[in-house]
Write a protein that holds these residues in place. Sequence first.
Motif, short mmCIF file in Angstrom:
data_model
loop_
_atom_site.label_atom_id
_atom_site.label_comp_id
_atom_site.label_asym_id
_atom_site.label_seq_id
_atom_site.Cartn_x
_atom_site.Cartn_y
_atom_site.Cartn_z
N ILE A 163 3.46 6.70 7.84
CA ILE A 163 4.54 6.37 6.91
C ILE A 163 4.73 4.85 6.85
N PHE A 164 5.32 4.24 7.89
CA PHE A 164 5.58 2.81 7.92
C PHE A 164 5.11 2.23 9.26
N THR A 165 4.83 0.91 9.24
CA THR A 165 4.37 0.22 10.45
C THR A 165 5.31 -0.93 10.79
N ALA A 166 5.51 -1.15 12.08
CA ALA A 166 6.17 -2.36 12.58
C ALA A 166 5.12 -3.14 13.38
N TYR A 167 4.93 -4.42 13.02
CA TYR A 167 3.79 -5.18 13.58
C TYR A 167 4.19 -6.65 13.78
N ASP A 168 3.76 -7.20 14.92
CA ASP A 168 3.89 -8.64 15.15
C ASP A 168 2.83 -9.05 16.17
N HIS A 169 2.37 -10.30 16.01
CA HIS A 169 1.33 -10.80 16.92
C HIS A 169 1.51 -12.29 17.11
N GLN A 170 1.72 -12.68 18.36
CA GLN A 170 1.80 -14.08 18.76
C GLN A 170 0.96 -14.26 20.01
N PRO A 171 0.35 -15.41 20.21
CA PRO A 171 -0.53 -15.60 21.37
C PRO A 171 0.21 -15.73 22.69
N SER A 172 1.51 -16.13 22.66
CA SER A 172 2.15 -16.37 23.95
C SER A 172 3.62 -15.96 24.00
N ILE A 173 4.40 -16.19 22.97
CA ILE A 173 5.83 -15.94 23.06
C ILE A 173 6.15 -14.45 22.85
N ALA A 174 7.39 -14.08 23.18
CA ALA A 174 7.82 -12.69 22.99
C ALA A 174 7.89 -12.37 21.49
N VAL A 175 7.56 -11.13 21.15
CA VAL A 175 7.55 -10.70 19.74
C VAL A 175 8.39 -9.44 19.60
#
Length: 219
Positions: A163-175
């Motif tokens: 249905i839907f996606t929740a996505y985040d990507h960072q190399p070091s900090i909290a997401v």
Amino acid sequence: MEKTVFVLLLLLVCCFSEAQVTTEPGNDIIQQGPQTQTQTGEPASGHQQTCLPDIHTVLRDMNAMLAEQRVEIRHLQRDNEVKQVAFSASLLASGSGHIGPFNTQTPLVYRHVVTNIGNAYNPNTGLFIAPVRGAYYFQFYVFGHGHPSHPSAAVLVKNGQHIFTAYDHQPSIAVSSSNGASLLLEKGDVVFIRLWRNSRIFDNVNHHSTFSGHLLFTM
């Protein structure tokens, strides 16, 4: 319902009273009941002969009506109970840590349940099973620590359908990311959250990663 019962009771009282006594122009009270002739020797009127059977008919009608209304009340109470559906849960029941990454999409089980009205959510499987046809709203939050290779992502799934996606990507900090949807569900439809392939999700005693849903209205 109260007006109907009152009218029937009034009819019952009037009929019963007429079956016991009647007043003639001479103001003499003539007992009714078993006798079949008036004081002049004439046959009693048809109303006097049929009044007592009419009382039994009224009583039977009242009993039938009350039985039907009791059944209707039970149905309304059951429907009202079904309409009360809501849950909220976070990923970990205790401790802290990451779940994932995995090389395939993996169902998530949210074990720390804070609300589960209607018991439609199962904390052992992570599955929400719709108890009634209706419109439902679902929301989920994904928290993670940054990593060069692994995002933090999850998918809302209905009966195996993405249905839907929740996505985040960072190399070091909290997401952190979130998403939600209103879904029309049939009774028995299944809704759950999948961890995205090669991603990971974090939770601890602060309960960052959550899954919630509730019934908006039946249909």
